[in-house]
Design a protein around this motif. Sequence first.
Motif, PDB file in Angstrom:
ATOM      1  N   LYS A  40     -29.424-102.920  23.007  1.00  0.00           N
ATOM      2  CA  LYS A  40     -29.983-103.756  21.945  1.00  0.00           C
ATOM      3  C   LYS A  40     -28.891-104.537  21.217  1.00  0.00           C
ATOM      4  O   LYS A  40     -29.063-105.705  20.880  1.00  0.00           O
ATOM      5  CB  LYS A  40     -30.765-102.909  20.955  1.00  0.00           C
ATOM      6  N   ALA A  41     -27.783-103.887  20.977  1.00  0.00           N
ATOM      7  CA  ALA A  41     -26.688-104.568  20.305  1.00  0.00           C
ATOM      8  C   ALA A  41     -26.147-105.709  21.153  1.00  0.00           C
ATOM      9  O   ALA A  41     -25.811-106.789  20.646  1.00  0.00           O
ATOM     10  CB  ALA A  41     -25.566-103.578  19.982  1.00  0.00           C
ATOM     11  N   LYS A  42     -26.068-105.476  22.468  1.00  0.00           N
ATOM     12  CA  LYS A  42     -25.600-106.539  23.367  1.00  0.00           C
ATOM     13  C   LYS A  42     -26.561-107.735  23.350  1.00  0.00           C
ATOM     14  O   LYS A  42     -26.150-108.899  23.348  1.00  0.00           O
ATOM     15  CB  LYS A  42     -25.472-106.007  24.784  1.00  0.00           C
ATOM     16  N   ALA A  43     -27.881-107.456  23.337  1.00  0.00           N
ATOM     17  CA  ALA A  43     -28.858-108.536  23.321  1.00  0.00           C
ATOM     18  C   ALA A  43     -28.755-109.368  22.040  1.00  0.00           C
ATOM     19  O   ALA A  43     -28.859-110.591  22.060  1.00  0.00           O
ATOM     20  CB  ALA A  43     -30.267-107.964  23.467  1.00  0.00           C
ATOM     21  N   LYS A  44     -28.515-108.712  20.894  1.00  0.00           N
ATOM     22  CA  LYS A  44     -28.345-109.437  19.640  1.00  0.00           C
ATOM     23  C   LYS A  44     -27.111-110.311  19.673  1.00  0.00           C
ATOM     24  O   LYS A  44     -27.121-111.456  19.193  1.00  0.00           O
ATOM     25  CB  LYS A  44     -28.270-108.454  18.470  1.00  0.00           C
ATOM     26  N   ARG A  45     -26.019-109.769  20.229  1.00  0.00           N
ATOM     27  CA  ARG A  45     -24.798-110.582  20.299  1.00  0.00           C
ATOM     28  C   ARG A  45     -24.989-111.813  21.162  1.00  0.00           C
ATOM     29  O   ARG A  45     -24.536-112.906  20.828  1.00  0.00           O
ATOM     30  CB  ARG A  45     -23.638-109.727  20.844  1.00  0.00           C
ATOM     31  N   ARG A  46     -25.662-111.645  22.291  1.00  0.00           N
ATOM     32  CA  ARG A  46     -25.914-112.794  23.148  1.00  0.00           C
ATOM     33  C   ARG A  46     -26.791-113.851  22.449  1.00  0.00           C
ATOM     34  O   ARG A  46     -26.547-115.061  22.567  1.00  0.00           O
ATOM     35  CB  ARG A  46     -26.612-112.338  24.428  1.00  0.00           C
ATOM     36  N   LEU A  47     -27.800-113.408  21.710  1.00  0.00           N
ATOM     37  CA  LEU A  47     -28.666-114.342  20.986  1.00  0.00           C
ATOM     38  C   LEU A  47     -27.895-115.112  19.928  1.00  0.00           C
ATOM     39  O   LEU A  47     -28.065-116.325  19.764  1.00  0.00           O
ATOM     40  CB  LEU A  47     -29.842-113.581  20.347  1.00  0.00           C
ATOM     41  N   ARG A  48     -27.036-114.421  19.176  1.00  0.00           N
ATOM     42  CA  ARG A  48     -26.237-115.087  18.151  1.00  0.00           C
ATOM     43  C   ARG A  48     -25.279-116.101  18.752  1.00  0.00           C
ATOM     44  O   ARG A  48     -25.070-117.191  18.240  1.00  0.00           O
ATOM     45  CB  ARG A  48     -25.476-114.066  17.325  1.00  0.00           C
ATOM     46  N   LYS A  49     -24.697-115.729  19.905  1.00  0.00           N
ATOM     47  CA  LYS A  49     -23.743-116.648  20.553  1.00  0.00           C
ATOM     48  C   LYS A  49     -24.441-117.922  21.037  1.00  0.00           C
ATOM     49  O   LYS A  49     -23.953-119.027  20.844  1.00  0.00           O
ATOM     50  CB  LYS A  49     -23.068-115.946  21.736  1.00  0.00           C
ATOM     51  N   SER A  50     -25.608-117.767  21.641  1.00  0.00           N
ATOM     52  CA  SER A  50     -26.308-118.943  22.167  1.00  0.00           C
ATOM     53  C   SER A  50     -26.788-119.870  21.049  1.00  0.00           C
ATOM     54  O   SER A  50     -26.678-121.089  21.144  1.00  0.00           O
ATOM     55  CB  SER A  50     -27.511-118.509  23.014  1.00  0.00           C
ATOM     56  N   SER A  51     -27.294-119.280  19.949  1.00  0.00           N
ATOM     57  CA  SER A  51     -27.774-120.126  18.850  1.00  0.00           C
ATOM     58  C   SER A  51     -26.639-120.835  18.151  1.00  0.00           C
ATOM     59  O   SER A  51     -26.724-122.012  17.804  1.00  0.00           O
ATOM     60  CB  SER A  51     -28.562-119.269  17.852  1.00  0.00           C
ATOM     61  N   SER A  52     -25.526-120.143  17.948  1.00  0.00           N
ATOM     62  CA  SER A  52     -24.386-120.782  17.289  1.00  0.00           C
ATOM     63  C   SER A  52     -23.782-121.863  18.168  1.00  0.00           C
ATOM     64  O   SER A  52     -23.337-122.905  17.692  1.00  0.00           O
ATOM     65  CB  SER A  52     -23.338-119.725  16.927  1.00  0.00           C
ATOM     66  N   ARG A  53     -23.776-121.656  19.481  1.00  0.00           N
ATOM     67  CA  ARG A  53     -23.218-122.654  20.392  1.00  0.00           C
ATOM     68  C   ARG A  53     -24.064-123.932  20.367  1.00  0.00           C
ATOM     69  O   ARG A  53     -23.547-125.045  20.327  1.00  0.00           O
ATOM     70  CB  ARG A  53     -23.165-122.094  21.810  1.00  0.00           C
ATOM     71  N   ASN A  54     -25.397-123.793  20.367  1.00  0.00           N
ATOM     72  CA  ASN A  54     -26.272-124.975  20.357  1.00  0.00           C
ATOM     73  C   ASN A  54     -26.172-125.745  19.046  1.00  0.00           C
ATOM     74  O   ASN A  54     -26.101-126.960  19.021  1.00  0.00           O
ATOM     75  CB  ASN A  54     -27.723-124.569  20.591  1.00  0.00           C
ATOM     76  N   SER A  55     -26.206-125.027  17.921  1.00  0.00           N
ATOM     77  CA  SER A  55     -26.145-125.695  16.621  1.00  0.00           C
ATOM     78  C   SER A  55     -24.809-126.375  16.418  1.00  0.00           C
ATOM     79  O   SER A  55     -24.715-127.464  15.836  1.00  0.00           O
ATOM     80  CB  SER A  55     -26.410-124.685  15.493  1.00  0.00           C
ATOM     81  N   THR A  56     -23.734-125.752  16.917  1.00  0.00           N
ATOM     82  CA  THR A  56     -22.397-126.350  16.752  1.00  0.00           C
ATOM     83  C   THR A  56     -22.289-127.626  17.564  1.00  0.00           C
ATOM     84  O   THR A  56     -21.762-128.646  17.101  1.00  0.00           O
ATOM     85  CB  THR A  56     -21.327-125.349  17.163  1.00  0.00           C
ATOM     86  N   SER A  57     -22.819-127.596  18.779  1.00  0.00           N
ATOM     87  CA  SER A  57     -22.724-128.784  19.643  1.00  0.00           C
ATOM     88  C   SER A  57     -23.580-129.936  19.119  1.00  0.00           C
ATOM     89  O   SER A  57     -23.255-131.097  19.334  1.00  0.00           O
ATOM     90  CB  SER A  57     -23.161-128.429  21.063  1.00  0.00           C
ATOM     91  N   GLU A  58     -24.688-129.632  18.428  1.00  0.00           N
ATOM     92  CA  GLU A  58     -25.551-130.694  17.916  1.00  0.00           C
ATOM     93  C   GLU A  58     -25.059-131.250  16.606  1.00  0.00           C
ATOM     94  O   GLU A  58     -25.220-132.420  16.316  1.00  0.00           O
ATOM     95  CB  GLU A  58     -26.986-130.171  17.737  1.00  0.00           C
ATOM     96  N   SER A  59     -24.511-130.408  15.756  1.00  0.00           N
ATOM     97  CA  SER A  59     -24.119-130.854  14.423  1.00  0.00           C
ATOM     98  C   SER A  59     -22.719-131.439  14.363  1.00  0.00           C
ATOM     99  O   SER A  59     -22.400-132.223  13.490  1.00  0.00           O
ATOM    100  CB  SER A  59     -24.235-129.694  13.422  1.00  0.00           C
ATOM    101  N   ILE A  60     -21.863-131.058  15.276  1.00  0.00           N
ATOM    102  CA  ILE A  60     -20.464-131.536  15.253  1.00  0.00           C
ATOM    103  C   ILE A  60     -20.243-132.416  16.462  1.00  0.00           C
ATOM    104  O   ILE A  60     -20.524-132.028  17.599  1.00  0.00           O
ATOM    105  CB  ILE A  60     -19.476-130.352  15.245  1.00  0.00           C
ATOM    106  N   SER A  61     -19.785-133.607  16.251  1.00  0.00           N
ATOM    107  CA  SER A  61     -19.506-134.513  17.363  1.00  0.00           C
ATOM    108  C   SER A  61     -18.132-134.228  17.927  1.00  0.00           C
ATOM    109  O   SER A  61     -17.401-133.317  17.485  1.00  0.00           O
ATOM    110  CB  SER A  61     -19.589-135.952  16.866  1.00  0.00           C
ATOM    111  N   GLU A  62     -17.758-134.991  18.957  1.00  0.00           N
ATOM    112  CA  GLU A  62     -16.462-134.780  19.587  1.00  0.00           C
ATOM    113  C   GLU A  62     -15.310-135.101  18.634  1.00  0.00           C
ATOM    114  O   GLU A  62     -14.225-134.532  18.736  1.00  0.00           O
ATOM    115  CB  GLU A  62     -16.371-135.676  20.819  1.00  0.00           C
TER     116      GLU A  62
END
Length: 467
Positions: A59-81
Amino acid sequence: MATEVETWSTAQRDGVFPFDNDLAEADRPYGDEDDGLNEVEVNGNWTPQEKALHEARLKAKAKRRLRKSSSRNSTSESISESGELAGSDPSSPKGKPNANDRKSRTGKGRGLPKKGGAGGKGVWGAAGMVYEDEEPDVRDPNYDEAAQGDTVYATVVPELDEKELEKTVNPIVQEYFEHGDTKEVQMLLKELNLGPHKFEFSSLALSLSLEGKASHRELTSRLLSDLSGKVLSQADMARAFDKILKELPDLILDTPEAPQMLGQFIARAIADHVLPMAFLDRYKGKVDCDHARAALDRAAVLLSMKREMVRLDNVWGVGGGLRPVKHLVKEMNLLLKEYLISGEVSEAERCLRDLEVPHFHHELVYEAVVMVLESKGDTAINMMVKLLQTFWKTGLITVDQMNRGFQRVYDELPEINLDVPHAHSIMETFVDLCYQEAVITKQLRDACPSRGRKRFVSEGDGGKIKN
């Protein structure tokens, strides 16, 4: 691996299981070593405590994976190159987002416009979209098949309920009392959708006429006669009279003579074939209300007295301007003669009001002046001045009617002088008294004709009369 297995077995033998430490371990980052350890653990034989620990780590591994994927998507959309916010204008101060930018300002979402760019104001679709002709739906209420022929639009008049009917009918009846045109009332009623409440018109007309004058009741009887068979049936008329009979206890509060008047209405309606002849027979021995019984008895008496007459035309008398001119002149002469005998001004005023002919009051003035000229002595002059003064002060006779009556006498004075030699002198005296009592105006007094003096010249002129 052998060392780890020995450690697990030692922990089982001692009865102590480091559960908290393993949970803390579960929060660390996920790596390849954990995958290898999972394979060994799955193949081994575990106790229930080990299984619980393994599930917690998963369960802890699944939470970490979810947090990583959401943070990666939001970072790529909100911050440009270039390191700036995706929805901000580089030229705007402090990196504030552009007000006209249609992308999300919360840092979430894919950064695409709504509905693919087809959701703006005044936009019917995305650019380049081609709409094809759609087949009409048969179940659509606006569907009109070509085979049905031309579309025909019909005017639908909503049905009036009882409250709306009363508000609509009252002005029609009141206007009818003024003009007396039954054809106009028929035309107005045909434009209304009375539905099952047709009889309400007759009952409202009857109740209004009971509160009015005798001329109004005469007009109502004529209206019911003209509407019968054209707009209203005998059954509708019978329902209307039934309703008025039930409402007599309330009507008598405002009109104490309502039972007698309603009886006259019933007799006139039966004589005019508005009501069936068996209308009175339906109530024999079935009426408990004393007022209704009095109305029915009144109708029966009138019908028995006027059996040979086809119509009871004079049941109300003929009111107002509907009377012949000769009849009105005769009534006014009788009124003035009774006044000269009794001297009661109030009775004369009441009789004049009952005639209901304000447009014909100039005839009373004319007859009064002529009666003064034909009388002897000063008694008639003083009484007529008093009568005209009272009528003038109460407003019963207007200035126009007063002037018209005197002017008629002025015009006919030469003819009157043939029968009354002293008519000019009596007229001058009467006019002066009327002016002193403020009955007539100075202009009308000055218009009174005076008898011209005929002077003869000497015999030498041949006896000619000077003009």
